[in-house]
Design a protein around this motif. Structure first.
Motif, PDB file in Angstrom:
ATOM      1  N   PHE A   1       0.855  -1.187   0.000  1.00 51.70           N
ATOM      2  CA  PHE A   1       0.000   0.000   0.000  1.00 51.70           C
ATOM      3  C   PHE A   1       0.893   1.240   0.000  1.00 51.70           C
ATOM      4  N   ALA A   2       0.415   2.313  -0.623  1.00 51.28           N
ATOM      5  CA  ALA A   2       1.143   3.578  -0.582  1.00 51.28           C
ATOM      6  C   ALA A   2       0.204   4.677  -0.122  1.00 51.28           C
ATOM      7  N   ALA A   3       0.750   5.606   0.662  1.00 48.58           N
ATOM      8  CA  ALA A   3       0.052   6.829   1.036  1.00 48.58           C
ATOM      9  C   ALA A   3       0.788   7.970   0.357  1.00 48.58           C
ATOM     10  N   ALA A   4       0.120   8.633  -0.599  1.00 47.11           N
ATOM     11  CA  ALA A   4       0.809   9.609  -1.448  1.00 47.11           C
ATOM     12  C   ALA A   4       0.193  10.992  -1.283  1.00 47.11           C
ATOM     13  N   HIS A   5       1.060  11.972  -1.069  1.00 46.01           N
ATOM     14  CA  HIS A   5       0.599  13.348  -0.920  1.00 46.01           C
ATOM     15  C   HIS A   5       1.576  14.267  -1.622  1.00 46.01           C
ATOM     16  N   GLY A   6       1.148  15.486  -1.906  1.00 46.57           N
ATOM     17  CA  GLY A   6       2.031  16.440  -2.557  1.00 46.57           C
ATOM     18  C   GLY A   6       2.526  15.917  -3.896  1.00 46.57           C
TER      19      GLY A   6
ATOM     20  N   LYS B   1      -0.185  15.764  -6.417  1.00 47.22           N
ATOM     21  CA  LYS B   1       0.018  16.345  -7.738  1.00 47.22           C
ATOM     22  C   LYS B   1       0.581  15.248  -8.632  1.00 47.22           C
ATOM     23  N   ILE B   2      -0.195  14.874  -9.650  1.00 42.63           N
ATOM     24  CA  ILE B   2       0.144  13.725 -10.484  1.00 42.63           C
ATOM     25  C   ILE B   2       0.041  14.117 -11.945  1.00 42.63           C
ATOM     26  N   GLY B   3       1.087  13.830 -12.696  1.00 40.55           N
ATOM     27  CA  GLY B   3       1.087  14.165 -14.115  1.00 40.55           C
ATOM     28  C   GLY B   3       2.486  14.036 -14.686  1.00 40.55           C
ATOM     29  N   SER B   4       2.767  14.824 -15.717  1.00 36.90           N
ATOM     30  CA  SER B   4       4.072  14.759 -16.379  1.00 36.90           C
ATOM     31  C   SER B   4       4.658  16.164 -16.492  1.00 36.90           C
ATOM     32  N   PRO B   5       5.585  16.525 -15.595  1.00 37.19           N
ATOM     33  CA  PRO B   5       6.180  17.864 -15.653  1.00 37.19           C
ATOM     34  C   PRO B   5       7.331  17.972 -16.643  1.00 37.19           C
TER      35      PRO B   5
ATOM     36  N   ARG C   1      -5.323   3.861 -18.448  1.00 35.70           N
ATOM     37  CA  ARG C   1      -6.433   4.361 -17.644  1.00 35.70           C
ATOM     38  C   ARG C   1      -7.129   5.581 -18.265  1.00 35.70           C
ATOM     39  N   LEU C   2      -6.359   6.402 -19.019  1.00 37.18           N
ATOM     40  CA  LEU C   2      -6.903   7.669 -19.501  1.00 37.18           C
ATOM     41  C   LEU C   2      -7.143   7.711 -21.005  1.00 37.18           C
ATOM     42  N   GLY C   3      -6.499   6.805 -21.746  1.00 34.41           N
ATOM     43  CA  GLY C   3      -6.587   6.856 -23.201  1.00 34.41           C
ATOM     44  C   GLY C   3      -5.527   7.777 -23.792  1.00 34.41           C
ATOM     45  N   ALA C   4      -5.404   7.719 -25.109  1.00 27.20           N
ATOM     46  CA  ALA C   4      -4.328   8.442 -25.798  1.00 27.20           C
ATOM     47  C   ALA C   4      -4.480   9.961 -25.699  1.00 27.20           C
TER      48      ALA C   4
ATOM     49  N   GLY D   1      -5.269  14.868  -6.400  1.00 26.64           N
ATOM     50  CA  GLY D   1      -5.561  13.509  -5.956  1.00 26.64           C
ATOM     51  C   GLY D   1      -6.975  13.092  -6.305  1.00 26.64           C
ATOM     52  N   ALA D   2      -7.938  14.002  -6.128  1.00 30.04           N
ATOM     53  CA  ALA D   2      -9.329  13.668  -6.428  1.00 30.04           C
ATOM     54  C   ALA D   2      -9.518  13.367  -7.906  1.00 30.04           C
ATOM     55  N   GLU D   3      -8.904  14.167  -8.789  1.00 32.22           N
ATOM     56  CA  GLU D   3      -9.034  13.913 -10.231  1.00 32.22           C
ATOM     57  C   GLU D   3      -8.380  12.593 -10.604  1.00 32.22           C
ATOM     58  N   ALA D   4      -7.229  12.291 -10.004  1.00 35.35           N
ATOM     59  CA  ALA D   4      -6.539  11.034 -10.311  1.00 35.35           C
ATOM     60  C   ALA D   4      -7.399   9.829  -9.943  1.00 35.35           C
ATOM     61  N   VAL D   5      -8.110   9.918  -8.829  1.00 34.57           N
ATOM     62  CA  VAL D   5      -8.987   8.812  -8.431  1.00 34.57           C
ATOM     63  C   VAL D   5     -10.210   8.752  -9.331  1.00 34.57           C
ATOM     64  N   ARG D   6     -10.809   9.907  -9.643  1.00 29.50           N
ATOM     65  CA  ARG D   6     -11.959   9.924 -10.564  1.00 29.50           C
ATOM     66  C   ARG D   6     -11.592   9.341 -11.926  1.00 29.50           C
ATOM     67  N   SER D   7     -10.349   9.540 -12.340  1.00 27.22           N
ATOM     68  CA  SER D   7      -9.890   9.052 -13.638  1.00 27.22           C
ATOM     69  C   SER D   7      -9.508   7.581 -13.622  1.00 27.22           C
ATOM     70  N   GLY D   8      -9.551   6.965 -12.456  1.00 25.39           N
ATOM     71  CA  GLY D   8      -9.247   5.548 -12.351  1.00 25.39           C
ATOM     72  C   GLY D   8      -7.774   5.225 -12.205  1.00 25.39           C
TER      73      GLY D   8
END
Length: 257
Positions: free
Chosen positions: A95-100, A123-127, A146-149, A164-171
């Motif tokens: 399990f992981a607990a991820a923040h920031g 904060k999740i994405g590609s910087p 999970r997100l498509g092309a 974090g909320a968007e990442a979970v909503r996006s699966g």
């Protein structure tokens, strides 16, 4: 700095370099691998991965990096990928607990973990668009699956970061929690898993790996399930689970094969 604590069959691995937002280099990657190896030798029945300070992990430590002499392939292919594969194959639920910031290599650590709980601040994405580099550590595969092309390339081209909320909503990951609750949630889930039928969980972990990595179909996966169930019949926890059901009591699992 990587810290490992073990209590009640649960290992907790902490990335503890908050001044650098827990960014990792080749040395700390090796320490992280050693922590997982030690937890495996201790036969823990669950593991929690967390980061100290304001971020889970901001990625690779690039402070002072000489781009003219950087062995990128050696770092990513020789250090990062073997570690992530080892983490993913850990023989117990993780399990992981991820923040920031959860970026680059930090995102890869989450990809290599079974269940990820994220804080609202994540904060999740590609910087990497801002560095002239590309997403690594398995990010393309996770986002595309999970997100498509279209959304994947949108994130990559724009360097927009998801909450974090968007990442979970996006699966992308399992559940989102307020920052002050995410670690407790991960610890509670790990404690529950550690009291469960570990061998059954490991079988499910392998079934999911085959579906993800080998892209097997429904009937092949069903055949794998049949073989897994037959193997579990010989374990003490299988016998205990059925006995407890018959006797209308709570089972006591040992996690032993």
């Amino acid at each position: 700095m990587i810290e490992l604590t073990i209590e009640s069959d649960v290992a907790e691995v902490t990335l503890n370099d908050p001044a650098k937002l827990n960014a990792l280099n080749a040395d700390t990657l090796a320490e992280l691998g050693d922590a997982y190896a030690e937890a495996e030798r201790a036969s823990v029945r669950a593991l929690v991965l967390r980061g100290e300070g304001k971020a889970f992990c901001a990625g690779r430590d690039i402070a002072g990096l000489d781009t003219d002499n950087d062995d990128v392939l050696g770092f990513l292919g020789g250090s990062v990928q073997p570690l992530l594969e080892r983490m993913a194959a850990f023989p117990a639920p993780t399990f992981a607990a991820a923040h920031g910031a959860c970026l680059g290599l930090g995102l890869g650590l989450l990809i290599a973990t079974d269940v990820v709980y994220v804080a609202e601040s994540a904060k999740i994405g590609s910087p990497f668009a801002n560095l002239g580099a590309t997403l690594d550590s398995g990010g393309h595969a996770l986002f595309f699956e999970r997100l498509g092309a279209h959304k994947t390339l949108d994130l990559i081209y724009t360097a927009r970061l998801m909450s974090g909320a968007e990442a979970v909503r996006s699966g992308l990951f399992s559940q989102v929690f307020p920052d002050e609750e995410v670690l407790d949630a991960a610890r509670a889930a790990a404690a529950k898993a550690a009291a469960g039928a570990t061998q059954a969980f490991v079988e499910s972990k392998e079934l999911i790996r085959r579906l993800r990595d080998e892209r097997i179909g429904l009937w092949d996966s069903m055949a794998d399930e049949n073989r897994a169930q037959a193997a579990l019949c010989a374990t003490p926890d299988y016998k205990e689970g059925f006995a407890a059901f018959t006797e209308k009591r709570t089972p006591t699992f040992t996690g032993k094969a």
